[in-house]
Enzyme design. Sequence first.
Site, short mmCIF file in Angstrom:
data_model
loop_
_atom_site.label_atom_id
_atom_site.label_comp_id
_atom_site.label_asym_id
_atom_site.label_seq_id
_atom_site.Cartn_x
_atom_site.Cartn_y
_atom_site.Cartn_z
CD GLU A 140 -7.78 6.39 6.08
OE1 GLU A 140 -6.89 5.24 5.94
OE2 GLU A 140 -7.40 7.23 5.49
CD GLU A 151 -3.34 0.98 2.64
OE1 GLU A 151 -3.20 -0.59 2.14
OE2 GLU A 151 -4.25 1.42 2.66
NE ARG A 152 -2.77 5.13 -0.26
CZ ARG A 152 -3.28 5.33 -1.15
NH1 ARG A 152 -2.77 5.40 -2.72
NH2 ARG A 152 -4.17 5.66 -0.95
CD GLU A 176 -0.77 8.32 0.79
OE1 GLU A 176 -0.39 8.04 1.55
OE2 GLU A 176 -2.43 8.18 0.36
CD1 TRP A 207 -12.21 11.48 0.15
CD2 TRP A 207 -11.53 9.50 2.19
NE1 TRP A 207 -12.14 9.55 0.01
CE2 TRP A 207 -12.47 8.71 0.81
CE3 TRP A 207 -11.02 9.31 3.58
CZ2 TRP A 207 -11.30 6.96 1.59
CZ3 TRP A 207 -10.95 7.84 3.27
CH2 TRP A 207 -11.49 7.13 2.25
CD GLU A 229 5.52 24.43 0.33
OE1 GLU A 229 6.47 24.81 0.35
OE2 GLU A 229 4.39 24.32 1.39
NE ARG A 263 -0.60 4.18 12.22
CZ ARG A 263 -1.28 4.69 10.69
NH1 ARG A 263 -2.41 3.96 10.26
NH2 ARG A 263 -0.98 5.55 10.20
CE LYS A 311 -5.99 2.90 9.24
NZ LYS A 311 -6.07 3.29 7.46
CG ASP A 350 -3.12 11.11 5.41
OD1 ASP A 350 -1.65 10.61 5.40
OD2 ASP A 350 -3.47 10.48 4.24
C1 GCV Z 1 -1.97 2.30 5.48
C2 GCV Z 1 -3.60 7.35 4.82
C3 GCV Z 1 -2.99 6.45 2.66
C4 GCV Z 1 -3.87 5.18 3.67
C5 GCV Z 1 -2.99 4.67 4.35
C6 GCV Z 1 -3.55 5.72 5.86
C7 GCV Z 1 -3.17 5.32 6.99
O1 GCV Z 1 -5.26 7.66 3.80
O2 GCV Z 1 -3.90 6.64 1.68
O3 GCV Z 1 -3.68 3.87 2.53
O4 GCV Z 1 -3.60 3.12 5.41
O5 GCV Z 1 -3.42 6.72 5.35
O6 GCV Z 1 -1.84 5.94 7.36
O7 GCV Z 1 -3.27 4.61 7.71
#
Ligand code: GCV
Length: 697
Positions: free
Chosen positions: A304, A178-179, A411, A559, A529, A337, A300, A383
Amino acid sequence: MSETKMVDKSSKSYQAWLSYSQLNDKYLNKFNDLLNKISLFGSSAITGSIREELDRAFSRFLDTDFTFKISPDAEDEIIFAAQSDLEAIAAADDQMQELLKEINFEDLNTEGYILKYFQENNLLLVTAKTDKGFLYGTFALLKEIQQENNLKELDILSNPKNNLRMLNHWDNLDGSIERGYAGQSIFYQDNNLRNDLKRIKDYARMLASIGINALSINNVNVSYEETRLIDDKIEMVITISDILRDYGITTYLSANYASPMQLSNLDTADPLAEKVKLWWQEKVAEIYEAIPDFGGFVVKADSEGRPGPFTYNRTHADGANMMAEALEPYGGLLIWRCFVYNCQQDWRDKETDRARAAYDNFKGLDGEFKDNVLLQIKNGPMDFQVREPVTPLFGVMPETNQVLELQVTQEYTGQQKDLCYLIPQWKKITDFDTYAQGESTPVKRIVDGSTYNQENTGFAAVVNVGDDENWTGHHLAQANFYGYGRLAWNPDLSAVEITEEWIKMTFGQDQKVMESLLRMLLYSWTIYEDYTSPLGIGWMVNPGHHYGVNVNGYEYSRWGTYHRADHQGIGVDRSVATGTGYAGQYFEENAKKYETAENCPDELLLFFHHVHYTYELDSGKTVIQHIYDSHFRGVAAVKELQGYWEKLEGKVDEGIYKNVEERLEMQLENAIEWRDQVNTYFHRISGIEDEFEREIY
Ligand code: GCV
């Protein structure tokens, strides 16, 4: 079956900063006496790793087949030995007895090391209290040699400032990350362990060389297969932890809060239910049976879509403590987290402010967490944007262990296609004065535990590596990986110090390379930036994958990530007086600074305030002119980056040259698209002309 990528492990790009190039003759002649008489004491697994590393490094430094003598003798002039071994030598050696008196072991902590040259004896000692310190000391000496520093001036005592120096993998068992922007996972493929364990070992060497001591090895979004890592797939964890252990790295797992439901069909994951507590206690006992030095869990929860204690009307303290209690008898840590927010917001709702969420959810729980619970807090309230304020949660929970979470994987900062060196951003974050205990209470002094006298604190970050030959996709993104470790060890190092070190370690001594790369790296964050989101507003990215421009991509989404631009102005009012009140979450000095547009620094203006396009910034420009100027400037600066890189053709390894050249081309394309879409959007919506009449579409 996914395919395995071919990787040349002897390439410079793979070897990263541990390629140990042959030393130049001048240096060799100067230190020949030391470099040819080396001995190493100790027989632990970690000293085995040290021995291997020294063999590898010295064979390359000296360009010979170097192997250690089995029995060191008194003539040796670089001695690697932990304190206990030195003391044993001293018992039969008067000279060593005298030298030991000059070593301040009492100033060393358990992971610190000493490198000290004794002129009278022409002797260089590398020592520490523990094997781990000894390992870090070894890499530190190799770093000195590789940078061709003067060995006869060495007198270093170094203790890590942070106890926890962690990296988090967001790797899934199917091999995806992921990412992740550098290929597939180096650990997993098709729900199994990859068979290239050598690569994991090379990775562990890299981690140890920058002082990382903790690694969580699976995604915090723990799905079905990954949940099984604490169950029938534990063998995979055992294998990985066996490799990491020899490099002083403790293995952690991201745990699914609802594991008891998936793995044992319990009908609840209520943290106060006895059967749930018991389940975790038994599960943790099993894990420690298999991996006695297991580190603990990263969780976590209620974030989400992940399960968590909110389902049962319990607090996050209830959830975290229940799991922490299970880990406590074994010395395990529970890293919880704070990325908890409402991701089902209605964009029409201007009262709810995602930025407030971490503070609102956690501040009130101060004092309720067990000692082995650490709250892992993202650097900013949103984020990992290219620019956002530092979260107000740091420092407001004196009774709670806090860990800073950074994102090394890029990301929102160019996805390792665009160059964006993040150390300058992280320095700004770690140096940010929270005023928690009056002036001079920077974030780095909260998370190193010194402000509130805590041990279980430190740094964590989402790592940027994958199975690409160069580990990080963009070769220069290795500098973010390297720099993170160095900063976690010592946040007082300057960005320039860290950058110079990485450049020399990776590319050697060439002055031209140093000059070009220093400029490229150090300015790249503000360049990024400039051509992306202006003045702290963030989020104008393509939804989902988050690369490239899309001004309204998140404007009407759930979001909580809005810019609120209309024909008159832009920005989110987060003041206490007229906005969401977020600015009031800071200690007074910062709250005052952010409360009014006049006091708010330009770089964060639109994060905190909704202003007219003609609002005049401290810089003297209007907001709209700033938008135009910074976007034109950003693209021009990317072309300059290309120019600096072109000068290095023939001076750096060809493979690396090509990799960066290609990425810079992609970056230019991306920057042009950002410039033109952002400028055009705001030109159309505001109807205000660019003072310099440049081309806007
Ligand atoms: C692992 C953001 C990212 C998600 C990530 C999340 C997190 O939303 O886009 O991919 O999930 O952060 O830190 O839990």
